[in-house]
Design an enzyme around this catalytic site. Sequence first.
Site, mmCIF file in Angstrom:
data_model
loop_
_atom_site.group_PDB
_atom_site.id
_atom_site.type_symbol
_atom_site.label_atom_id
_atom_site.label_comp_id
_atom_site.label_asym_id
_atom_site.label_seq_id
_atom_site.Cartn_x
_atom_site.Cartn_y
_atom_site.Cartn_z
ATOM 1 N N GLY C 27 0.841 -1.156 -0.091
ATOM 2 C CA GLY C 27 0.138 0.119 -0.021
ATOM 3 C C GLY C 27 0.809 1.392 0.083
ATOM 4 N N ASN C 28 0.306 2.285 -0.401
ATOM 5 C CA ASN C 28 0.912 3.388 -0.357
ATOM 6 C C ASN C 28 0.229 4.759 -0.482
ATOM 7 O OD1 ASN C 28 0.774 3.876 -3.308
ATOM 8 N ND2 ASN C 28 1.851 2.096 -3.450
ATOM 9 N N GLY C 45 8.385 -0.813 -1.122
ATOM 10 C CA GLY C 45 8.793 -1.766 -0.312
ATOM 11 C C GLY C 45 9.476 -1.850 1.087
ATOM 12 N N SER C 73 7.729 4.691 -4.200
ATOM 13 C CA SER C 73 6.828 3.605 -4.673
ATOM 14 C C SER C 73 6.934 3.100 -6.225
ATOM 15 C CB SER C 73 5.379 4.002 -4.302
ATOM 16 O OG SER C 73 4.540 3.072 -4.962
ATOM 17 N N ASP C 75 4.366 2.410 -7.728
ATOM 18 C CA ASP C 75 3.266 2.916 -8.564
ATOM 19 C C ASP C 75 3.207 4.800 -8.521
ATOM 20 O OD1 ASP C 75 1.913 0.696 -8.433
ATOM 21 O OD2 ASP C 75 1.681 0.774 -6.257
ATOM 22 N N HIS C 94 -3.213 3.720 -2.403
ATOM 23 C CA HIS C 94 -3.430 2.512 -3.015
ATOM 24 C C HIS C 94 -3.373 1.480 -2.177
ATOM 25 C CE1 HIS C 94 -2.968 -0.688 -5.927
ATOM 26 N NE2 HIS C 94 -1.827 -0.797 -5.717
ATOM 27 N N HIS C 96 -3.988 -3.144 -1.405
ATOM 28 C CA HIS C 96 -4.663 -4.427 -2.078
ATOM 29 C C HIS C 96 -5.536 -5.099 -0.912
ATOM 30 C CE1 HIS C 96 -1.274 -5.640 -5.092
ATOM 31 N NE2 HIS C 96 -1.269 -4.224 -4.937
ATOM 32 N N ASP C 119 -22.701 7.513 1.329
ATOM 33 C CA ASP C 119 -22.398 8.809 2.066
ATOM 34 C C ASP C 119 -21.184 9.214 1.821
ATOM 35 O OD1 ASP C 119 -24.322 8.596 4.219
ATOM 36 O OD2 ASP C 119 -23.534 7.366 5.307
ATOM 37 N N HIS C 170 -6.402 -5.958 -10.537
ATOM 38 C CA HIS C 170 -5.303 -5.424 -9.740
ATOM 39 C C HIS C 170 -5.853 -5.076 -8.174
ATOM 40 C CE1 HIS C 170 -1.716 -3.620 -8.441
ATOM 41 N NE2 HIS C 170 -1.769 -2.419 -8.813
ATOM 42 N N TYR C 228 -24.610 16.955 8.045
ATOM 43 C CA TYR C 228 -23.703 15.635 8.907
ATOM 44 C C TYR C 228 -22.577 16.165 9.717
ATOM 45 C CZ TYR C 228 -21.675 11.565 10.398
ATOM 46 O OH TYR C 228 -21.223 10.346 11.039
#
Lengths: 242, 242, 242, 242
Positions: C27-28, C45, C73, C75, C94, C96, C119, C170, C228
């Site tokens: 994730g990043n 990584g 990253s 990505d 991002h 997974h 929402d 992906h 809200y």
Amino acid sequence: MLETLKQRVYDANMQLPKLGLVTFTWGNVSAIDRQQGLFVIKPSGVAYEQLRPQDMVVVNLQGQVVEGDLNPSSDTPTHAYLYRHFLTIGAITHTHSPWAVAFAAAEMDIPAVSTTQADTFYGDIPCAPALNEQQINTAYELNTGKVIVDEFNKRQLDPDAVPAVLVSQHGPFTWGESAEKSVYNAKVLEVSAEIAYHSLQLTHRNSHLPQYLLDKHYYRKHGQHAYYGQHSAEVKGHAAHA
Amino acid sequence: MLETLKQRVYDANMQLPKLGLVTFTWGNVSAIDRQQGLFVIKPSGVAYEQLRPQDMVVVNLQGQVVEGDLNPSSDTPTHAYLYRHFLTIGAITHTHSPWAVAFAAAEMDIPAVSTTQADTFYGDIPCAPALNEQQINTAYELNTGKVIVDEFNKRQLDPDAVPAVLVSQHGPFTWGESAEKSVYNAKVLEVSAEIAYHSLQLTHRNSHLPQYLLDKHYYRKHGQHAYYGQHSAEVKGHAAHA
Amino acid sequence: MLETLKQRVYDANMQLPKLGLVTFTWGNVSAIDRQQGLFVIKPSGVAYEQLRPQDMVVVNLQGQVVEGDLNPSSDTPTHAYLYRHFLTIGAITHTHSPWAVAFAAAEMDIPAVSTTQADTFYGDIPCAPALNEQQINTAYELNTGKVIVDEFNKRQLDPDAVPAVLVSQHGPFTWGESAEKSVYNAKVLEVSAEIAYHSLQLTHRNSHLPQYLLDKHYYRKHGQHAYYGQHSAEVKGHAAHA
Amino acid sequence: MLETLKQRVYDANMQLPKLGLVTFTWGNVSAIDRQQGLFVIKPSGVAYEQLRPQDMVVVNLQGQVVEGDLNPSSDTPTHAYLYRHFLTIGAITHTHSPWAVAFAAAEMDIPAVSTTQADTFYGDIPCAPALNEQQINTAYELNTGKVIVDEFNKRQLDPDAVPAVLVSQHGPFTWGESAEKSVYNAKVLEVSAEIAYHSLQLTHRNSHLPQYLLDKHYYRKHGQHAYYGQHSAEVKGHAAHA
């Protein structure tokens, strides 16, 4: 004897409950010293909270105990067989992680439906066929190793590219260059099984990745053209394999 | 009175929330002293965080309180009936663990589809039939014990080999030689139900283990030829049963 | 350089494991300083437990590193493309996360079946089509950004109203005005996917919200008529976006 | 003003994340002082980790703020409507717990398939019909209360016997004599939904409990013939409701 390796195998075993991969004592990690032809493995049926580095058992490639007061894992002959036939692997992990076991019980491969799997496994994770009655009644754990190796040979799979298997009706084995990496692969396999299960239930078809996407993701992280992660001495520990 | 047993029953009850097997107060463990014909059971509806060893209630085999200020579990007559008819068991655990209850609600056995189940249970975990209106309205908890025992008799099951049952529309009961072991079995049952559910959804068929694999895994851990775990005095605690 | 932004991007990245959205390093989060035309992103990584605010990498809108010792990253070109084309967004996340990946693997939109999704997302979360072989083999990560933007254009979606996408085979990308908000959206997307999955399995039909309910819930929380939450200076932190 | 009640409502709200029932700020608990005709409710969109007892808002039965610096929950008109029409209830809980929302999105009742549900809810948990466009666009939250009450009237349900409802496409509301009890019911509802989902997937039929089993389990815990739990002054806290 092999004190450094014992510590690493101990550490890797202790990762299994932390990663949610084992219930009670249902898992084991081993790692091999290829030069000496000896591997270190968790003792059988010892609770993780009681395990100590010095409890690790040293075993030779015939599966005979060379050092240690405790019985090695009952799966030791499987580990030994895999080390004898998959010559590049440095460590093995076995668990009963529940998503993986569900596929093993269903006798299905875990299909490579997303890049989460392809980042680590170059394609489907094969389900080796169930052992027959004779294989079970003669040398069960050895024959478990044998059906795994036979299945890789039959499908012409490279164990370095697909470092995992399901044994039908039983569960997963994973491997890697280090104890830590084999545990990492056991976690990726479990997450991949969870994703594949839900994807199959949504589509009721195997939606395999195309070969070119499989190539792209696998080689982003593996081989000489890999460009994921850090390749310097500055980043250590977990980062090294992720 | 039975202070050691109270402590063990208390400890076993406290394992239930740690193992993720109970919500609120929905579970209970008892254990019996066969020589005295008395068993110790959790009080009814007391929150785990408030429970103390001295709160455990001592009950005779007719389900009458012999010592204790609190009401025993409302399931006490079920425990008493099982102790009277399953003469080798030393302890009983009841939970509402959700995967097990899903099978109970579906009135389905938990099929033995993987070695995870076979390591502990010698075959399918039976679902006893639903109680009829008369059974419910007369002596519900006693009759719950009765349908369990009747189902084991009808199927000719050995309660030591299959130390668990589902009561239709209700939930699981497990047992064992000790309080700790009955809790262990409750967890294995829950994991087995989770695995069987997902396997059934993948295949839409019951993929039972063949008899020879059932034999292999069950007898790896049970009986005189068992070779799983440590059989020395050196390893204690959880390891003894795993 | 951009030290405040680095700290915020670091904090947002550290939220990912806390919210159960990432396994290992998968994730990043990045966030942009629009005035300088630079964004800050997690290095590739590196394990979360080793990450430090000063490890964040500063990158320009062409995806070139401007400051930092570590590789950004992998990505990063996707992030850069999205910043160049979605001009109002301030941050990108991002992951997974497994429910979202299951929909991506099935190549299905996450249908807006409940107000939990509405929402935050004004309608279905689109699944962008799979990249073809040429797109993958030329500039994979850049083309990932391209298929996302093309899909939004094709469907005439406003990235501020639907701040999320699935990339086929992906996984999810989400965005928002701040790093924290993009992480928030990643969590809402994951919960929405979980709910939609189970709802689809119960009904086997897409039970989309009617437009008027979508309008009601979305505009309860967004736009000038939102009512809200708190709109004063007294409530800070998380409350600001919830 | 109502400081004791504020503390109890605060405590009950803080139970929601502990019981795994809320993500972010998606839940609220209120409780009423029937003598004063005032209720206390969580402020809108404030993170749980920032919430303080003194932040609770005091509201009258018309939903107008009587004391408090913060906006009350946007669901306040729903709570007020329920208090006006369900005259015996003392508290209300609303969450977006995911299993419950999956049934709400599917517009299905949660069928009473096991005693886990019957111990708390005397039958199915009804799913109130979706609001129409006019109901949504005029006074949405008030009309949400109205469809709930109308559904209970139409089905002739007693809100004390079935202290929960699903609002179609939205999520669950539960209630009880106290704030703590309404939260307890929200958790039972979530577990019941999880069990019912898996049971439905196993059987593909609604396997409702027979009336006599429903009676048995419900009245074991409720009414003058209840015999579950402790009915003395010695057991306090959670035990009182369990």
